[in-house]
Scaffold this active site. Structure first.
Site, PDB file in Angstrom:
ATOM      1  N   SER A   9       0.724  -0.940  -0.118  1.00  0.00           N
ATOM      2  CA  SER A   9      -0.096   0.042   0.257  1.00  0.00           C
ATOM      3  C   SER A   9       0.501   1.431  -0.417  1.00  0.00           C
ATOM      4  CB  SER A   9      -0.649  -0.001   0.663  1.00  0.00           C
ATOM      5  OG  SER A   9      -1.113   0.949   1.841  1.00  0.00           O
ATOM      6  N   HIS A  34      -2.186  -1.688  -3.588  1.00  0.00           N
ATOM      7  CA  HIS A  34      -3.282  -1.364  -2.644  1.00  0.00           C
ATOM      8  C   HIS A  34      -3.011  -0.054  -3.102  1.00  0.00           C
ATOM      9  CE1 HIS A  34      -5.786  -2.040   0.083  1.00  0.00           C
ATOM     10  NE2 HIS A  34      -5.546  -1.057   0.528  1.00  0.00           N
ATOM     11  N   ASP A  36      -5.185   3.168  -1.657  1.00  0.00           N
ATOM     12  CA  ASP A  36      -6.267   3.664  -0.710  1.00  0.00           C
ATOM     13  C   ASP A  36      -7.132   5.081  -0.270  1.00  0.00           C
ATOM     14  OD1 ASP A  36      -5.895   1.254   2.432  1.00  0.00           O
ATOM     15  OD2 ASP A  36      -3.896   2.304   1.773  1.00  0.00           O
ATOM     16  N   MET A  38      -9.156   7.562   0.348  1.00  0.00           N
ATOM     17  CA  MET A  38     -10.150   8.114   1.289  1.00  0.00           C
ATOM     18  C   MET A  38     -11.023   9.632   1.333  1.00  0.00           C
ATOM     19  SD  MET A  38      -7.029   7.244   4.497  1.00  0.00           S
ATOM     20  CE  MET A  38      -6.777   5.810   4.522  1.00  0.00           C
ATOM     21  N   HIS A  67      -8.770   0.312  -2.794  1.00  0.00           N
ATOM     22  CA  HIS A  67      -9.660   0.000  -1.365  1.00  0.00           C
ATOM     23  C   HIS A  67     -10.225   1.600  -0.704  1.00  0.00           C
ATOM     24  CE1 HIS A  67      -8.967  -0.643   2.945  1.00  0.00           C
ATOM     25  NE2 HIS A  67     -10.707  -0.809   2.844  1.00  0.00           N
ATOM     26  N   MET A  69     -12.215   3.546   0.934  1.00  0.00           N
ATOM     27  CA  MET A  69     -12.768   4.065   2.813  1.00  0.00           C
ATOM     28  C   MET A  69     -13.405   5.324   1.689  1.00  0.00           C
ATOM     29  SD  MET A  69      -9.432   3.419   4.852  1.00  0.00           S
ATOM     30  CE  MET A  69      -8.081   2.835   2.817  1.00  0.00           C
ATOM     31  N   MET A 137      -9.907  -5.793   7.701  1.00  0.00           N
ATOM     32  CA  MET A 137      -9.342  -4.774   8.452  1.00  0.00           C
ATOM     33  C   MET A 137      -9.099  -5.470   9.631  1.00  0.00           C
ATOM     34  SD  MET A 137      -9.276  -2.420   6.029  1.00  0.00           S
ATOM     35  CE  MET A 137      -8.512  -1.371   7.122  1.00  0.00           C
ATOM     36  N   GLY A 142      -7.790   4.215   8.348  1.00  0.00           N
ATOM     37  CA  GLY A 142      -7.089   5.983   8.623  1.00  0.00           C
ATOM     38  C   GLY A 142      -5.877   6.566   8.459  1.00  0.00           C
ATOM     39  N   GLY A 144      -2.161   4.231   8.384  1.00  0.00           N
ATOM     40  CA  GLY A 144      -1.208   3.674   7.986  1.00  0.00           C
ATOM     41  C   GLY A 144      -0.292   3.135   9.404  1.00  0.00           C
ATOM     42  N   ASP A 175      -6.124  -6.157   5.964  1.00  0.00           N
ATOM     43  CA  ASP A 175      -5.367  -5.116   5.754  1.00  0.00           C
ATOM     44  C   ASP A 175      -5.472  -4.477   6.824  1.00  0.00           C
ATOM     45  OD1 ASP A 175      -4.809  -2.574   4.943  1.00  0.00           O
ATOM     46  OD2 ASP A 175      -6.492  -1.925   4.276  1.00  0.00           O
ATOM     47  N   GLY A 197       1.646  -2.052   4.216  1.00  0.00           N
ATOM     48  CA  GLY A 197       1.845  -0.730   4.435  1.00  0.00           C
ATOM     49  C   GLY A 197       3.328  -0.340   4.784  1.00  0.00           C
TER      50      GLY A 197
HETATM   51  C1  DX5 Z   1      -5.351   1.772   6.312  1.00  0.00           C
HETATM   52  C2  DX5 Z   1      -5.246   1.374   5.039  1.00  0.00           C
HETATM   53  C3  DX5 Z   1      -4.110   0.698   5.034  1.00  0.00           C
HETATM   54  C4  DX5 Z   1      -2.806   0.676   4.724  1.00  0.00           C
HETATM   55  C5  DX5 Z   1      -2.341  -0.624   5.850  1.00  0.00           C
HETATM   56  O1  DX5 Z   1      -6.185   2.400   6.981  1.00  0.00           O
HETATM   57  O2  DX5 Z   1      -6.067   0.747   4.296  1.00  0.00           O
HETATM   58  O3  DX5 Z   1      -4.134  -0.798   3.245  1.00  0.00           O
HETATM   59  O4  DX5 Z   1      -2.210   1.310   4.034  1.00  0.00           O
HETATM   60  O5  DX5 Z   1      -0.844   0.070   6.304  1.00  0.00           O
HETATM   61  P1  DX5 Z   1       0.181  -0.661   7.602  1.00  0.00           P
HETATM   62  O6  DX5 Z   1       0.557  -2.474   6.607  1.00  0.00           O
HETATM   63  O7  DX5 Z   1       1.275   0.043   7.587  1.00  0.00           O
HETATM   64  O8  DX5 Z   1      -1.134  -1.407   8.902  1.00  0.00           O
HETATM   65 ZN    ZN Z   2      -6.208  -0.443   2.574  1.00  0.00          ZN
END
Ligand code: DX5
Ligand code: ZN
Length: 219
Positions: A9, A34, A36, A38, A67, A69, A137, A142, A144, A175, A197
């Site tokens: 990600s 991936h 994200d 938001m 993804h 969100m 999840m 929200g 990483g 994730d 991520g």
């Molecule tokens: C957070 C995202 C993730 C994020 C994961 O809401 O959906 O995809 O990038 O990051 P890590 O792997 O650092 O938890």
């Molecule tokens: Zn994600």
């Protein structure tokens, strides 16, 4: 255990040199990218929209795992239809999930359903025959770099059992908080795709070293 796919990600990547970061992930052997999206409503943070995804489409051949969100994801499916390979929507903002998954399929894309840590498996059970992917999840979405909520792996195992019992072929994607130290546990719980991520884009190691460490952990 089938080969588990790695989906870096870009959330913690250096956005000033994003194209290079993405190319580095591809060269390192990532399977999927991936992305994200938001909106500052479904989750507190705001990231990017279709323009950035379109720009990245030109720099890599990796499949795009989107993804969403965002609230009312069905309003934005068309905007991502050209660039995404898989479009994942959250069950918490999809009251007509069957219709939404169907719309994604009509756009010619793989359709995924995501659930937050506080959402029970029952909420997505009826969607299992229609989904190409279930995204669990393992953090509250929200940002990483958060720690995985370990109890969520029990949820993954329960979904794996339901998929196997029903003869459904959906992937399970995990994730949130995936690291070399827990990747094997994720695979053993039944995941087939791991979003990575901060375990790929971080200041400690290069992208190549990070991907290699995750692969090595998976054996
Ligand atoms: C957070 C995202 C993730 C994020 C994961 O809401 O959906 O995809 O990038 O990051 P890590 O792997 O650092 O938890
Ligand atoms: Zn994600």
């Amino acid at each position: 255990m089938p080969q588990v796919k790695l989906a870096p990600s870009i959330l913690t990547a250096d956005f000033g040199r994003l194209a290079d970061e993405v190319r580095a992930a591809e060269v390192a052997g990532a399977d999927i990218l991936h992305l994200d999206v938001m909106d500052g409503r479904f989750v507190p943070n705001i990231t990017f929209g279709p323009l950035l995804v379109e720009a990245l489409r030109k720099v890599t051949k990796l499949p795009f795992d989107l993804h969403l969100m965002i609230v009312e994801p069905e309003r934005h499916l068309d905007a991502f239809a050209e660039t995404a390979d898989t479009i994942n929507v959250h069950i918490e903002v999809s009251p007509h999930i069957n219709r939404t998954l169907d719309t994604i399929h009509r756009l010619g894309k793989r359709a995924g359903v995501c659930l937050n840590p506080g959402t029970s498996v029952a909420a997505i059970e009826e969607s299992l025959p229609d989904a190409d992917q279930v995204m669990v999840m393992t953090i509250n979405p929200g940002w990483g770099g958060q720690q995985m909520i370990p109890r969520q792996l029990e949820k993954v195992a329960r979904i794996r059992k339901l998929l196997d019992a029903g003869g459904y072929g959906a992937d399970i994607e995990i994730d949130g908080g995936v690291k070399a130290g827990n990747a094997l546990q994720c695979a053993r719980a039944g995941a087939s795709v791991l979003v990575c991520g901060s375990s790929v884009f971080n200041r400690e190691k290069s992208v190549a070293e990070s991907v290699a460490a995750l692969r090595a952990a998976l054996g």
